[in-house]
Design an enzyme around this catalytic site. Structure first.
Site, PDB file in Angstrom:
ATOM      1  CB  CYS A   1      -0.986  -0.018   1.170  1.00 38.32           C
ATOM      2  SG  CYS A   1      -0.226   0.050   2.814  1.00 38.32           S
TER       3      CYS A   1
ATOM      4  CG  ASN B   1       4.261  -1.631   5.267  1.00 45.19           C
ATOM      5  OD1 ASN B   1       5.388  -1.946   5.655  1.00 45.19           O
ATOM      6  ND2 ASN B   1       3.300  -2.525   5.188  1.00 45.19           N
TER       7      ASN B   1
ATOM      8  CB  CYS C   1      -3.765   1.742   6.981  1.00 49.61           C
ATOM      9  SG  CYS C   1      -3.541   3.229   8.002  1.00 49.61           S
ATOM     10  NE  ARG C   2      -4.556   1.570   1.735  1.00 49.12           N
ATOM     11  CZ  ARG C   2      -4.335   2.284   0.654  1.00 49.12           C
ATOM     12  NH1 ARG C   2      -5.193   2.207  -0.353  1.00 49.12           N
ATOM     13  NH2 ARG C   2      -3.274   3.073   0.563  1.00 49.12           N
ATOM     14  CB  SER C   3       0.154  -3.464   2.733  1.00 48.11           C
ATOM     15  OG  SER C   3       1.042  -2.596   3.388  1.00 48.11           O
TER      16      SER C   3
ATOM     17  CG  ASP D   1      -5.267   5.929   2.502  1.00 46.99           C
ATOM     18  OD1 ASP D   1      -5.336   5.482   3.655  1.00 46.99           O
ATOM     19  OD2 ASP D   1      -4.375   6.685   2.103  1.00 46.99           O
TER      20      ASP D   1
HETATM   21  P1  4NP Z   1      -1.831   2.874   4.065  1.00 45.32           P
HETATM   22  O1  4NP Z   1      -2.488   4.231   4.635  1.00 45.32           O
HETATM   23  O2  4NP Z   1      -1.266   3.209   2.702  1.00 45.32           O
HETATM   24  O3  4NP Z   1      -2.985   1.952   3.971  1.00 45.32           O
HETATM   25  O4  4NP Z   1      -0.780   2.454   5.051  1.00 45.32           O
HETATM   26  C1  4NP Z   1      -1.792   5.440   4.739  1.00 45.32           C
HETATM   27  C2  4NP Z   1      -1.005   5.676   5.848  1.00 45.32           C
HETATM   28  C3  4NP Z   1      -0.332   6.888   5.964  1.00 45.32           C
HETATM   29  C4  4NP Z   1      -0.437   7.828   4.986  1.00 45.32           C
HETATM   30  C5  4NP Z   1      -1.221   7.585   3.866  1.00 45.32           C
HETATM   31  C6  4NP Z   1      -1.900   6.383   3.743  1.00 45.32           C
HETATM   32  N1  4NP Z   1       0.243   9.069   5.108  1.00 45.32           N
HETATM   33  O5  4NP Z   1       0.020   9.943   4.253  1.00 45.32           O
HETATM   34  O6  4NP Z   1       1.048   9.248   6.021  1.00 45.32           O
END
Ligand code: 4NP
Length: 186
Positions: free
Chosen positions: A28, A31, A33-35, A147
Site C-alpha cells: 500500500c 504500510n 494501514c491496509r497492507s 485508504d
Molecule cells: P496505508 O495508509 O497506505 O494503507 O498504510 C496510509 C497511511 C499513511 C499515509 C497515507 C496512507 N500518510 O500519508 O502518512
C-alpha cells in the site's frame, strides 16, 4: 526440476508452483494501514486452513515515511477485534522485491502506478502484480481498497471486510503443493 523458486509460471489467477512456498508481498502507500492488515489476515486464514507452511508473506509501502513504525493504532484495533495481532514494522518497497516475491498484491491503482514507475518491468515481473480486489467476490466496479487513513474506525472495518473476502479467494486460488503433486500422479 529446478528448485530455486524461479520455476514459477503463472496464467491469470492460476499459480503453477514447483517450489514449496509461495512468497506474497502486500503493498500500500504507507504500510501502516491496509497492507499490514492484508498480511495479517492472509497469515491468519492460511493458518486456519493448516497451510501456513506454504507461504512467506510480507508487506511494504510505496512511500517510506512510516518506515520502522508499527501499524496505525486503528489498524491494530480492527485486527485485534478479529483475533489478529499485528506486530511487524513498516518498510518501504525495494526493487529487489520483484525478484524476491512470487505475487505482488497492491491495495489500489495508485500503488500499481507507483510500482510500475519504479522500474522498467520485465514481463514476468508485470505478471506478478495484481490488485487485491481482483479476488473480491463482491467487487462492484472499483477494485481499490480505499485508504482509511483520514477516516474513523468504520472505514477500517469496511477495509477489513474487503481484505478478508479477497484474501480468502486469493488463498483458494493458490493450489497447495501436495494437491498439485497428487494431480500429477493421477
Ligand atoms: P496505508 O495508509 O497506505 O494503507 O498504510 C496510509 C497511511 C499513511 C499515509 C497515507 C496512507 N500518510 O500519508 O502518512
Amino acid at each position: 526440476m529446478m528448485n530455486d523458486g524461479s520455476a514459477i509460471h503463472r496464467s491469470s489467477l492460476i499459480v503453477h508452483r514447483y517450489s514449496m512456498t509461495t512468497r506474497i508481498l502486500f503493498v500500500c502507500l504507507g504500510n501502516i494501514c491496509r497492507s499490514p492488515l492484508a498480511e495479517g489476515v492472509f497469515n491468519h486464514l492460511a493458518a486456519q486452513a493448516g497451510r501456513a507452511h506454504e507461504f512467506e508473506v510480507d508487506s511494504c509501502g510505496t512511500g517510506g515515511w512510516h518506515a520502522g513504525e508499527l501499524p496505525d493504532p486503528r489498524t491494530q484495533e480492527v485486527a485485534q477485534q478479529h483475533g489478529i495481532t499485528l506486530n511487524r514494522r513498516a518498510r518501504p518497497f525495494e526493487r529487489s522485491d520483484f525478484n524476491d516475491f512470487d505475487l505482488i498484491i497492491a491495495m489500489d491503482r495508485d500503488n500499481v502506478s507507483d510500482l510500475l514507475s519504479f522500474s522498467s518491468l520485465k514481463p514476468d515481473h508485470r505478471a506478478k502484480l495484481k490488485l487485491l480486489r481482483e479476488y473480491d467476490p463482491h467487487a462492484d466496479g472499483s477494485l481499490d481498497v480505499p485508504d482509511p487513513w483520514y477516516g474513523g474506525m468504520d472505514g477500517f472495518e469496511r477495509v477489513y471486510q474487503m481484505i478478508e473476502r479477497s484474501a480468502k479467494k486469493l488463498l483458494e486460488s493458490i493450489p497447495s503443493p501436495l494437491s498439485q503433486r497428487e494431480r500429477g500422479r493421477g
